[in-house]
Design a protein around this motif. Structure first.
Motif, PDB file in Angstrom:
ATOM      1  N   PRO A  97     -20.565  41.419  23.054  1.00 58.78           N
ATOM      2  CA  PRO A  97     -21.179  42.016  21.863  1.00 58.78           C
ATOM      3  C   PRO A  97     -22.652  42.395  22.075  1.00 58.78           C
ATOM      4  CG  PRO A  97     -19.878  40.119  21.244  1.00 58.78           C
ATOM      5  CD  PRO A  97     -19.888  40.166  22.744  1.00 58.78           C
ATOM      6  N   SER A  98     -23.385  41.610  22.878  1.00 58.40           N
ATOM      7  CA  SER A  98     -24.797  41.935  23.100  1.00 58.40           C
ATOM      8  C   SER A  98     -24.949  43.247  23.879  1.00 58.40           C
ATOM      9  CB  SER A  98     -25.513  40.798  23.830  1.00 58.40           C
ATOM     10  OG  SER A  98     -24.947  40.593  25.117  1.00 58.40           O
ATOM     11  N   ILE A  99     -23.999  43.521  24.786  1.00 60.58           N
ATOM     12  CA  ILE A  99     -24.028  44.785  25.534  1.00 60.58           C
ATOM     13  C   ILE A  99     -23.679  45.935  24.596  1.00 60.58           C
ATOM     14  CG2 ILE A  99     -22.959  46.119  27.406  1.00 60.58           C
ATOM     15  CD1 ILE A  99     -24.767  43.909  28.449  1.00 60.58           C
ATOM     16  N   GLN A 100     -22.658  45.760  23.776  1.00 61.19           N
ATOM     17  CA  GLN A 100     -22.283  46.795  22.822  1.00 61.19           C
ATOM     18  C   GLN A 100     -23.444  47.113  21.884  1.00 61.19           C
ATOM     19  OE1 GLN A 100     -18.806  45.148  20.911  1.00 61.19           O
ATOM     20  NE2 GLN A 100     -17.410  45.940  22.485  1.00 61.19           N
ATOM     21  N   GLN A 101     -24.105  46.060  21.418  1.00 63.24           N
ATOM     22  CA  GLN A 101     -25.243  46.253  20.519  1.00 63.24           C
ATOM     23  C   GLN A 101     -26.389  46.958  21.254  1.00 63.24           C
ATOM     24  OE1 GLN A 101     -26.670  42.714  18.567  1.00 63.24           O
ATOM     25  NE2 GLN A 101     -28.487  43.747  17.770  1.00 63.24           N
ATOM     26  N   GLY A 102     -26.624  46.571  22.495  1.00 64.47           N
ATOM     27  CA  GLY A 102     -27.677  47.214  23.283  1.00 64.47           C
ATOM     28  C   GLY A 102     -27.430  48.701  23.456  1.00 64.47           C
ATOM     29  N   VAL A 103     -26.182  49.064  23.730  1.00 64.39           N
ATOM     30  CA  VAL A 103     -25.832  50.478  23.897  1.00 64.39           C
ATOM     31  C   VAL A 103     -26.076  51.241  22.599  1.00 64.39           C
ATOM     32  CG1 VAL A 103     -23.904  52.083  24.277  1.00 64.39           C
ATOM     33  CG2 VAL A 103     -24.207  50.119  25.794  1.00 64.39           C
ATOM     34  N   GLU A 104     -25.656  50.652  21.491  1.00 61.96           N
ATOM     35  CA  GLU A 104     -25.845  51.320  20.192  1.00 61.96           C
ATOM     36  C   GLU A 104     -27.329  51.479  19.864  1.00 61.96           C
ATOM     37  OE1 GLU A 104     -23.511  52.895  18.390  1.00 61.96           O
ATOM     38  OE2 GLU A 104     -22.217  52.358  20.062  1.00 61.96           O
ATOM     39  N   GLU A 105     -28.116  50.453  20.140  1.00 59.60           N
ATOM     40  CA  GLU A 105     -29.550  50.548  19.877  1.00 59.60           C
ATOM     41  C   GLU A 105     -30.199  51.588  20.788  1.00 59.60           C
ATOM     42  OE1 GLU A 105     -31.646  46.784  19.745  1.00 59.60           O
ATOM     43  OE2 GLU A 105     -30.018  45.869  18.591  1.00 59.60           O
ATOM     44  N   CYS A 106     -29.778  51.614  22.042  1.00 54.29           N
ATOM     45  CA  CYS A 106     -30.333  52.596  22.982  1.00 54.29           C
ATOM     46  C   CYS A 106     -30.029  54.020  22.545  1.00 54.29           C
ATOM     47  CB  CYS A 106     -29.823  52.338  24.390  1.00 54.29           C
ATOM     48  SG  CYS A 106     -30.710  51.025  25.226  1.00 54.29           S
ATOM     49  N   LYS A 107     -28.859  54.242  21.980  1.00 55.62           N
ATOM     50  CA  LYS A 107     -28.541  55.577  21.466  1.00 55.62           C
ATOM     51  C   LYS A 107     -29.601  56.003  20.453  1.00 55.62           C
ATOM     52  CE  LYS A 107     -23.503  55.281  21.561  1.00 55.62           C
ATOM     53  NZ  LYS A 107     -22.319  55.348  20.687  1.00 55.62           N
ATOM     54  N   ASP A 108     -29.917  55.091  19.533  1.00 54.30           N
ATOM     55  CA  ASP A 108     -30.919  55.408  18.514  1.00 54.30           C
ATOM     56  C   ASP A 108     -32.288  55.660  19.144  1.00 54.30           C
ATOM     57  OD1 ASP A 108     -29.040  55.144  16.478  1.00 54.30           O
ATOM     58  OD2 ASP A 108     -29.540  53.038  16.091  1.00 54.30           O
ATOM     59  N   TYR A 109     -32.659  54.823  20.103  1.00 56.49           N
ATOM     60  CA  TYR A 109     -33.970  54.984  20.749  1.00 56.49           C
ATOM     61  C   TYR A 109     -34.062  56.295  21.520  1.00 56.49           C
ATOM     62  CZ  TYR A 109     -35.006  50.131  19.561  1.00 56.49           C
ATOM     63  OH  TYR A 109     -35.241  48.953  18.891  1.00 56.49           O
ATOM     64  N   TYR A 110     -33.000  56.655  22.235  1.00 56.07           N
ATOM     65  CA  TYR A 110     -33.054  57.903  23.010  1.00 56.07           C
ATOM     66  C   TYR A 110     -32.916  59.131  22.125  1.00 56.07           C
ATOM     67  CZ  TYR A 110     -33.920  56.174  27.609  1.00 56.07           C
ATOM     68  OH  TYR A 110     -34.544  55.620  28.691  1.00 56.07           O
ATOM     69  N   LEU A 111     -32.242  59.002  21.002  1.00 55.46           N
ATOM     70  CA  LEU A 111     -32.220  60.102  20.044  1.00 55.46           C
ATOM     71  C   LEU A 111     -33.634  60.341  19.531  1.00 55.46           C
ATOM     72  CD1 LEU A 111     -30.588  62.161  18.428  1.00 55.46           C
ATOM     73  CD2 LEU A 111     -30.204  60.389  16.711  1.00 55.46           C
ATOM     74  N   ASP A 112     -34.341  59.260  19.225  1.00 57.23           N
ATOM     75  CA  ASP A 112     -35.717  59.374  18.772  1.00 57.23           C
ATOM     76  C   ASP A 112     -36.620  59.918  19.890  1.00 57.23           C
ATOM     77  OD1 ASP A 112     -37.804  58.855  16.673  1.00 57.23           O
ATOM     78  OD2 ASP A 112     -38.595  57.572  18.273  1.00 57.23           O
ATOM     79  N   ALA A 113     -36.423  59.421  21.103  1.00 56.24           N
ATOM     80  CA  ALA A 113     -37.238  59.895  22.233  1.00 56.24           C
ATOM     81  C   ALA A 113     -37.062  61.401  22.418  1.00 56.24           C
ATOM     82  CB  ALA A 113     -36.862  59.153  23.516  1.00 56.24           C
ATOM     83  N   ALA A 114     -35.825  61.870  22.346  1.00 56.03           N
ATOM     84  CA  ALA A 114     -35.570  63.310  22.496  1.00 56.03           C
ATOM     85  C   ALA A 114     -36.272  64.100  21.396  1.00 56.03           C
ATOM     86  CB  ALA A 114     -34.066  63.586  22.495  1.00 56.03           C
ATOM     87  N   GLU A 115     -36.243  63.578  20.175  1.00 54.72           N
ATOM     88  CA  GLU A 115     -36.931  64.255  19.068  1.00 54.72           C
ATOM     89  C   GLU A 115     -38.441  64.274  19.293  1.00 54.72           C
ATOM     90  OE1 GLU A 115     -35.664  62.225  15.520  1.00 54.72           O
ATOM     91  OE2 GLU A 115     -33.633  63.056  15.643  1.00 54.72           O
ATOM     92  N   GLN A 151     -31.789  42.508  25.904  1.00 60.06           N
ATOM     93  CA  GLN A 151     -32.235  41.109  25.897  1.00 60.06           C
ATOM     94  C   GLN A 151     -32.391  40.536  27.301  1.00 60.06           C
ATOM     95  OE1 GLN A 151     -29.198  39.373  23.448  1.00 60.06           O
ATOM     96  NE2 GLN A 151     -29.797  40.573  21.671  1.00 60.06           N
ATOM     97  N   GLY A 152     -33.024  41.318  28.167  1.00 61.18           N
ATOM     98  CA  GLY A 152     -33.324  40.836  29.515  1.00 61.18           C
ATOM     99  C   GLY A 152     -32.171  40.921  30.501  1.00 61.18           C
ATOM    100  N   GLN A 153     -31.004  41.306  30.064  1.00 60.83           N
ATOM    101  CA  GLN A 153     -29.861  41.449  30.971  1.00 60.83           C
ATOM    102  C   GLN A 153     -30.015  42.738  31.766  1.00 60.83           C
ATOM    103  OE1 GLN A 153     -26.006  41.069  29.100  1.00 60.83           O
ATOM    104  NE2 GLN A 153     -26.905  39.966  27.376  1.00 60.83           N
ATOM    105  N   LYS A 154     -29.697  42.668  33.030  1.00 57.65           N
ATOM    106  CA  LYS A 154     -29.685  43.888  33.828  1.00 57.65           C
ATOM    107  C   LYS A 154     -28.485  44.713  33.374  1.00 57.65           C
ATOM    108  CE  LYS A 154     -33.183  43.579  36.509  1.00 57.65           C
ATOM    109  NZ  LYS A 154     -34.265  44.508  36.369  1.00 57.65           N
ATOM    110  N   SER A 155     -28.733  45.972  33.164  1.00 60.34           N
ATOM    111  CA  SER A 155     -27.660  46.848  32.695  1.00 60.34           C
ATOM    112  C   SER A 155     -27.716  48.148  33.477  1.00 60.34           C
ATOM    113  CB  SER A 155     -27.841  47.135  31.197  1.00 60.34           C
ATOM    114  OG  SER A 155     -28.976  47.957  31.000  1.00 60.34           O
ATOM    115  N   GLU A 156     -26.734  48.985  33.244  1.00 61.22           N
ATOM    116  CA  GLU A 156     -26.734  50.317  33.844  1.00 61.22           C
ATOM    117  C   GLU A 156     -27.953  51.105  33.383  1.00 61.22           C
ATOM    118  OE1 GLU A 156     -23.114  52.613  33.486  1.00 61.22           O
ATOM    119  OE2 GLU A 156     -21.933  50.780  33.354  1.00 61.22           O
ATOM    120  N   MET A 157     -28.507  50.686  32.264  1.00 62.23           N
ATOM    121  CA  MET A 157     -29.625  51.421  31.679  1.00 62.23           C
ATOM    122  C   MET A 157     -30.964  51.124  32.350  1.00 62.23           C
ATOM    123  SD  MET A 157     -28.476  53.484  29.556  1.00 62.23           S
ATOM    124  CE  MET A 157     -30.104  54.020  29.082  1.00 62.23           C
TER     125      MET A 157
END
Length: 181
Positions: A97-115, A151-157
């Motif tokens: 669940p923490s990975i799923q949540q991280g992906v969802e949050e990153c979507k929002d952050y990168y949408l904002d970054a693109a804007e 949350q400090g986990q290494k991810s594909e991101m």
């Protein structure tokens, strides 16, 4: 053909073409000097110089043009990451669940970054360099926030965030040169 005539003909040809090549070579260092100057304060100067030099329009660009190129490169990277996040989000059904949540949050952050990067491009076209500077800082913060979402986990991101931050920081560096002029 007499040797003297051949000599003069060859000399004329050399003098007709060599000055153009010398002039072309003289223009090259000016562009490289401008890119060097634009990237001088970057924490990743070689990356900044290489990235800008690799863009076809950088050879004829002034400082404002280089800033637009740098922001556009960061924007393209952000939208590519956003596309990948959408695909990744569709494939995280079995993930923690923490990975799923991280992906969802990153979507929002990168949408904002693109804007923010779109706003920066618009600001640059209007010579509103301070505004572009502010929006670029927000885009960099968005990447930092994406990284923190895991949350400090290494991810594909992690690698993607690092590359985006470098591109966005390069754009920020070039825009700061414009602000300081």
């Amino acid at each position: 053909m007499k040797p003297v005539t051949a000599f003069f003909l060859l000399s004329a040809l050399i003098f007709a073409f060599v000055p153009h090549q010398i002039a072309a070579d003289m223009n090259l260092p000016k562009t490289n000097d401008l890119i060097e100057r634009a990237c001088n304060r970057s924490t990743h100067k070689d990356f900044c110089v290489n990235t800008l030099n690799s863009h076809s329009k950088s050879k004829d660009a002034d400082l404002s043009g280089l800033a637009s190129i740098a922001v556009t490169l960061a924007y393209q990277n952000a939208t590519n990451i956003l596309d990948e996040l959408h695909l990744l989000g569709n494939n995280t059904t079995g993930a923690e669940p923490s990975i799923q949540q991280g992906v969802e949050e990153c979507k929002d952050y990168y949408l904002d970054a693109a804007e923010q990067l779109e706003n920066s491009i618009s600001a640059l076209s209007q010579k509103a360099y301070h505004d572009a500077n502010t929006w670029l800082k927000v885009a960099v913060t968005d990447a930092d926030s994406c990284e923190a979402a895991f949350q400090g986990q290494k991810s594909e991101m992690s690698h993607k965030n690092r590359l985006f931050r470098q591109l966005a920081n390069n754009a920020l560096t070039v825009v700061k040169v414009l602000v300081d002029n």
